[in-house]
Write a protein that holds these residues in place. Sequence first.
Motif, PDB file in Angstrom:
ATOM      1  N   ARG A 124     -38.293  16.282   4.193  1.00 20.80           N
ATOM      2  CA  ARG A 124     -37.913  15.362   3.122  1.00 20.80           C
ATOM      3  C   ARG A 124     -37.370  16.121   1.912  1.00 20.80           C
ATOM      4  N   ALA A 125     -37.975  17.277   1.630  1.00 24.14           N
ATOM      5  CA  ALA A 125     -37.525  18.081   0.494  1.00 24.14           C
ATOM      6  C   ALA A 125     -36.095  18.565   0.697  1.00 24.14           C
ATOM      7  N   GLU A 126     -35.795  19.033   1.888  1.00 24.45           N
ATOM      8  CA  GLU A 126     -34.438  19.508   2.169  1.00 24.45           C
ATOM      9  C   GLU A 126     -33.424  18.385   2.052  1.00 24.45           C
ATOM     10  N   GLN A 127     -33.763  17.222   2.568  1.00 28.63           N
ATOM     11  CA  GLN A 127     -32.856  16.077   2.493  1.00 28.63           C
ATOM     12  C   GLN A 127     -32.641  15.646   1.053  1.00 28.63           C
ATOM     13  N   ARG A 128     -33.723  15.587   0.289  1.00 29.17           N
ATOM     14  CA  ARG A 128     -33.634  15.190  -1.109  1.00 29.17           C
ATOM     15  C   ARG A 128     -32.828  16.195  -1.914  1.00 29.17           C
ATOM     16  N   LYS A 129     -33.063  17.477  -1.678  1.00 31.32           N
ATOM     17  CA  LYS A 129     -32.350  18.519  -2.409  1.00 31.32           C
ATOM     18  C   LYS A 129     -30.855  18.457  -2.121  1.00 31.32           C
TER      19      LYS A 129
ATOM     20  N   ASP B 199     -33.111  15.075 -12.684  1.00 24.38           N
ATOM     21  CA  ASP B 199     -33.620  14.744 -11.347  1.00 24.38           C
ATOM     22  C   ASP B 199     -34.026  16.004 -10.590  1.00 24.38           C
ATOM     23  N   PHE B 200     -33.243  17.068 -10.749  1.00 31.79           N
ATOM     24  CA  PHE B 200     -33.614  18.334 -10.121  1.00 31.79           C
ATOM     25  C   PHE B 200     -34.916  18.864 -10.704  1.00 31.79           C
TER      26      PHE B 200
ATOM     27  N   ALA C 138     -20.664  16.107  -7.781  1.00 29.05           N
ATOM     28  CA  ALA C 138     -19.703  15.031  -8.043  1.00 29.05           C
ATOM     29  C   ALA C 138     -19.634  14.731  -9.538  1.00 29.05           C
ATOM     30  N   TYR C 139     -20.785  14.709 -10.200  1.00 26.76           N
ATOM     31  CA  TYR C 139     -20.803  14.438 -11.637  1.00 26.76           C
ATOM     32  C   TYR C 139     -20.099  15.547 -12.419  1.00 26.76           C
ATOM     33  N   ARG C 140     -20.322  16.787 -12.005  1.00 29.96           N
ATOM     34  CA  ARG C 140     -19.692  17.911 -12.700  1.00 29.96           C
ATOM     35  C   ARG C 140     -18.194  17.914 -12.485  1.00 29.96           C
ATOM     36  N   THR C 141     -17.754  17.527 -11.300  1.00 25.71           N
ATOM     37  CA  THR C 141     -16.317  17.454 -11.015  1.00 25.71           C
ATOM     38  C   THR C 141     -15.643  16.398 -11.880  1.00 25.71           C
ATOM     39  N   ASN C 142     -16.337  15.272 -12.061  1.00 27.53           N
ATOM     40  CA  ASN C 142     -15.777  14.163 -12.838  1.00 27.53           C
ATOM     41  C   ASN C 142     -16.086  14.251 -14.325  1.00 27.53           C
TER      42      ASN C 142
ATOM     43  N   LYS D 119     -29.123  15.858  -1.228  1.00 27.44           N
ATOM     44  CA  LYS D 119     -28.593  14.659  -1.886  1.00 27.44           C
ATOM     45  C   LYS D 119     -28.385  14.906  -3.377  1.00 27.44           C
ATOM     46  N   LEU D 120     -29.363  15.542  -4.012  1.00 24.97           N
ATOM     47  CA  LEU D 120     -29.252  15.825  -5.441  1.00 24.97           C
ATOM     48  C   LEU D 120     -28.104  16.793  -5.728  1.00 24.97           C
ATOM     49  N   GLU D 121     -27.931  17.793  -4.879  1.00 26.59           N
ATOM     50  CA  GLU D 121     -26.843  18.752  -5.057  1.00 26.59           C
ATOM     51  C   GLU D 121     -25.486  18.066  -4.951  1.00 26.59           C
TER      52      GLU D 121
END
Length: 236
Positions: free
Chosen positions: A115-120, A145-146, A129-133, A122-124
């Motif tokens: 679950r940690a790997e999946q969550r990490k 969130d991180f 995407a936010y940094r690109t935009n 997703k957060l990455e």
Amino acid sequence: MEGDDEASAQMIDSIYANGGDGSAQRHRPIINGEQLDVEAYAALYSGRTKITRLLFIADHCDVVSTQLEALRMAYDEVRRGENAQLFREVVQKIDGRLGPGYGPDLAWTEAVGRRAEQRKEKLENELNAYRTNLIKESIRMGYNDFGDFYYAHGALGDAFRNYVRTRDYCTTSKHIIHMCLNAILVSIEMDQFAHVSSYVGKAEQNPDALDPITVAKLRAAGGLALLEAKKYKLAA
């Protein structure tokens, strides 16, 4: 992301607040005869704070039955979260004294890891995407969130770094206060009281965003830092 912001605020309150959920629990006598009522004491706390308090009791109480009760409750509580590192610490302290039902759980540990790997991941992806935009508020929330993610998994250094990174993306005094409270929270748990004093000071530079509860939290945190520095008169 707004829901995650509320969850983070709740996490902060769970660390700083000492109240339980019900008045009956809060007014139960903690001391019963000559022994500590572990259940009543633990009910005053929640989350990671509850676990660390229980481990403290187990480490310092010389009554074996009380030690084991504290460890049993710590085991049950830690399994409600995602901190596999803390789970292993609790299991090590139990050392088989509570039977097979309170020992290592490979299936639980592996599930937490997945679950940690999946969550990490997703957060990455979200943060990239936010940094690109160049969405400033979303970037702030992404780092926050991180921080919450790493805190939940016991990686306090990584949590601190991500909370502090939100500083460059704060657009209101309320955001700055939120960042400071997160940094203070983790710094206390890492015993980094110089950071505690620093971020208490930063928060107090924004008096327009300070409500009475936040002021009380900052004063309590500042008092802890002064106690650690042996400045007892100022702490009082």
